[in-house]
Design a protein around this motif. Structure first.
Motif, PDB file in Angstrom:
ATOM      1  N   ALA A  98       0.826  -1.206   0.000  1.00  0.00           N
ATOM      2  CA  ALA A  98       0.000   0.000   0.000  1.00  0.00           C
ATOM      3  C   ALA A  98       0.860   1.255   0.000  1.00  0.00           C
ATOM      4  O   ALA A  98       1.849   1.349   0.720  1.00  0.00           O
ATOM      5  CB  ALA A  98      -0.921   0.008   1.219  1.00  0.00           C
ATOM      6  N   ALA A  99       0.469   2.216  -0.822  1.00  0.00           N
ATOM      7  CA  ALA A  99       1.167   3.500  -0.879  1.00  0.00           C
ATOM      8  C   ALA A  99       0.690   4.422   0.235  1.00  0.00           C
ATOM      9  O   ALA A  99       1.399   5.352   0.622  1.00  0.00           O
ATOM     10  CB  ALA A  99       0.943   4.160  -2.229  1.00  0.00           C
ATOM     11  N   MET A 100      -0.523   4.173   0.743  1.00  0.00           N
ATOM     12  CA  MET A 100      -1.100   5.025   1.774  1.00  0.00           C
ATOM     13  C   MET A 100      -2.283   4.314   2.403  1.00  0.00           C
ATOM     14  O   MET A 100      -2.968   3.540   1.736  1.00  0.00           O
ATOM     15  CB  MET A 100      -1.562   6.352   1.165  1.00  0.00           C
ATOM     16  CG  MET A 100      -2.167   7.327   2.145  1.00  0.00           C
ATOM     17  SD  MET A 100      -2.619   8.885   1.334  1.00  0.00           S
ATOM     18  CE  MET A 100      -1.002   9.536   0.972  1.00  0.00           C
ATOM     19  N   ALA A 101      -2.525   4.584   3.688  1.00  0.00           N
ATOM     20  CA  ALA A 101      -3.717   4.085   4.376  1.00  0.00           C
ATOM     21  C   ALA A 101      -4.564   5.296   4.756  1.00  0.00           C
ATOM     22  O   ALA A 101      -4.039   6.277   5.264  1.00  0.00           O
ATOM     23  CB  ALA A 101      -3.334   3.302   5.624  1.00  0.00           C
ATOM     24  N   VAL A 102      -5.862   5.216   4.474  1.00  0.00           N
ATOM     25  CA  VAL A 102      -6.767   6.339   4.735  1.00  0.00           C
ATOM     26  C   VAL A 102      -7.803   5.916   5.773  1.00  0.00           C
ATOM     27  O   VAL A 102      -8.468   4.894   5.610  1.00  0.00           O
ATOM     28  CB  VAL A 102      -7.482   6.793   3.442  1.00  0.00           C
ATOM     29  CG1 VAL A 102      -8.420   7.956   3.723  1.00  0.00           C
ATOM     30  CG2 VAL A 102      -6.463   7.167   2.369  1.00  0.00           C
ATOM     31  N   PHE A 103      -7.928   6.704   6.821  1.00  0.00           N
ATOM     32  CA  PHE A 103      -8.929   6.492   7.860  1.00  0.00           C
ATOM     33  C   PHE A 103     -10.053   7.495   7.668  1.00  0.00           C
ATOM     34  O   PHE A 103      -9.800   8.665   7.384  1.00  0.00           O
ATOM     35  CB  PHE A 103      -8.322   6.714   9.250  1.00  0.00           C
ATOM     36  CG  PHE A 103      -7.594   5.515   9.798  1.00  0.00           C
ATOM     37  CD1 PHE A 103      -8.071   4.855  10.908  1.00  0.00           C
ATOM     38  CD2 PHE A 103      -6.431   5.060   9.202  1.00  0.00           C
ATOM     39  CE1 PHE A 103      -7.417   3.750  11.421  1.00  0.00           C
ATOM     40  CE2 PHE A 103      -5.764   3.960   9.697  1.00  0.00           C
ATOM     41  CZ  PHE A 103      -6.257   3.302  10.807  1.00  0.00           C
ATOM     42  N   VAL A 104     -11.279   7.050   7.827  1.00  0.00           N
ATOM     43  CA  VAL A 104     -12.418   7.957   7.764  1.00  0.00           C
ATOM     44  C   VAL A 104     -12.443   8.844   9.007  1.00  0.00           C
ATOM     45  O   VAL A 104     -12.726  10.035   8.926  1.00  0.00           O
ATOM     46  CB  VAL A 104     -13.741   7.172   7.622  1.00  0.00           C
ATOM     47  CG1 VAL A 104     -14.932   8.089   7.714  1.00  0.00           C
ATOM     48  CG2 VAL A 104     -13.745   6.397   6.322  1.00  0.00           C
ATOM     49  N   ASN A 105     -12.107   8.257  10.150  1.00  0.00           N
ATOM     50  CA  ASN A 105     -12.112   8.990  11.413  1.00  0.00           C
ATOM     51  C   ASN A 105     -10.967   9.997  11.460  1.00  0.00           C
ATOM     52  O   ASN A 105      -9.897   9.727  10.936  1.00  0.00           O
ATOM     53  CB  ASN A 105     -11.939   8.031  12.587  1.00  0.00           C
ATOM     54  CG  ASN A 105     -13.019   7.000  12.649  1.00  0.00           C
ATOM     55  OD1 ASN A 105     -13.139   6.195  11.743  1.00  0.00           O
ATOM     56  ND2 ASN A 105     -13.795   7.008  13.702  1.00  0.00           N
ATOM     57  N   PRO A 106     -11.191  11.129  12.127  1.00  0.00           N
ATOM     58  CA  PRO A 106     -10.081  12.070  12.322  1.00  0.00           C
ATOM     59  C   PRO A 106      -8.988  11.424  13.173  1.00  0.00           C
ATOM     60  O   PRO A 106      -9.279  10.647  14.086  1.00  0.00           O
ATOM     61  CB  PRO A 106     -10.713  13.246  13.071  1.00  0.00           C
ATOM     62  CG  PRO A 106     -12.175  13.031  13.039  1.00  0.00           C
ATOM     63  CD  PRO A 106     -12.434  11.606  12.700  1.00  0.00           C
ATOM     64  N   LEU A 107      -7.746  11.706  12.856  1.00  0.00           N
ATOM     65  CA  LEU A 107      -6.603  11.187  13.598  1.00  0.00           C
ATOM     66  C   LEU A 107      -5.775  12.335  14.148  1.00  0.00           C
ATOM     67  O   LEU A 107      -5.641  13.370  13.498  1.00  0.00           O
ATOM     68  CB  LEU A 107      -5.707  10.340  12.684  1.00  0.00           C
ATOM     69  CG  LEU A 107      -6.319   9.097  12.059  1.00  0.00           C
ATOM     70  CD1 LEU A 107      -5.366   8.523  11.020  1.00  0.00           C
ATOM     71  CD2 LEU A 107      -6.641   8.070  13.120  1.00  0.00           C
ATOM     72  N   THR A 108      -5.199  12.107  15.311  1.00  0.00           N
ATOM     73  CA  THR A 108      -4.253  13.090  15.848  1.00  0.00           C
ATOM     74  C   THR A 108      -2.913  12.887  15.148  1.00  0.00           C
ATOM     75  O   THR A 108      -2.667  11.851  14.510  1.00  0.00           O
ATOM     76  CB  THR A 108      -4.061  12.911  17.368  1.00  0.00           C
ATOM     77  OG1 THR A 108      -3.425  11.641  17.604  1.00  0.00           O
ATOM     78  CG2 THR A 108      -5.386  12.991  18.126  1.00  0.00           C
ATOM     79  N   GLU A 109      -2.044  13.849  15.277  1.00  0.00           N
ATOM     80  CA  GLU A 109      -0.710  13.728  14.685  1.00  0.00           C
ATOM     81  C   GLU A 109       0.025  12.518  15.275  1.00  0.00           C
ATOM     82  O   GLU A 109       0.712  11.789  14.561  1.00  0.00           O
ATOM     83  CB  GLU A 109       0.086  15.011  14.911  1.00  0.00           C
ATOM     84  CG  GLU A 109       1.382  15.053  14.134  1.00  0.00           C
ATOM     85  CD  GLU A 109       1.190  14.961  12.622  1.00  0.00           C
ATOM     86  OE1 GLU A 109       1.995  14.268  11.963  1.00  0.00           O
ATOM     87  OE2 GLU A 109       0.232  15.554  12.099  1.00  0.00           O
ATOM     88  N   HIS A 110      -0.148  12.306  16.571  1.00  0.00           N
ATOM     89  CA  HIS A 110       0.497  11.162  17.221  1.00  0.00           C
ATOM     90  C   HIS A 110      -0.039   9.846  16.651  1.00  0.00           C
ATOM     91  O   HIS A 110       0.736   8.918  16.381  1.00  0.00           O
ATOM     92  CB  HIS A 110       0.295  11.222  18.736  1.00  0.00           C
ATOM     93  CG  HIS A 110       0.961  10.102  19.473  1.00  0.00           C
ATOM     94  ND1 HIS A 110       2.326   9.994  19.582  1.00  0.00           N
ATOM     95  CD2 HIS A 110       0.451   9.015  20.091  1.00  0.00           C
ATOM     96  CE1 HIS A 110       2.629   8.901  20.256  1.00  0.00           C
ATOM     97  NE2 HIS A 110       1.499   8.285  20.581  1.00  0.00           N
ATOM     98  N   GLN A 111      -1.346   9.743  16.464  1.00  0.00           N
ATOM     99  CA  GLN A 111      -1.930   8.527  15.895  1.00  0.00           C
ATOM    100  C   GLN A 111      -1.401   8.292  14.483  1.00  0.00           C
ATOM    101  O   GLN A 111      -1.069   7.159  14.118  1.00  0.00           O
ATOM    102  CB  GLN A 111      -3.454   8.613  15.879  1.00  0.00           C
ATOM    103  CG  GLN A 111      -4.066   8.484  17.251  1.00  0.00           C
ATOM    104  CD  GLN A 111      -5.536   8.837  17.279  1.00  0.00           C
ATOM    105  OE1 GLN A 111      -6.009   9.673  16.491  1.00  0.00           O
ATOM    106  NE2 GLN A 111      -6.264   8.234  18.200  1.00  0.00           N
TER     107      GLN A 111
END
Length: 60
Positions: free
Chosen positions: A28-41
């Motif tokens: 995978a070139a990138m993983a996308v989350f629907v939920n907002p993520l913090t910078e740490h996450q």
């Protein structure tokens, strides 16, 4: 949900490792989350998944 999710990854430990394995297998070139993520996450998940991780908020 049998196992609680982690605030560090927004997933349970088992699910985080399952997704990491899938990302590596698919190269995978990138993983996308629907939920907002913090910078740490984002950082923790990127390190675990081996690819950049973004949230839907990053794509708008």
């Amino acid at each position: 949900m049998a196992l609680p999710f982690s605030r560090r990854t927004l997933l349970s430990s088992g699910k985080a490792h399952e997704v990491a394995d899938a990302c590596r297998l698919a190269a995978a070139a990138m993983a996308v989350f629907v939920n907002p993520l913090t910078e740490h996450q984002r950082t923790v998940l990127s390190d675990l998944f081996g690819c950049p991780v973004v949230s839907g908020d990053d794509l708008t």
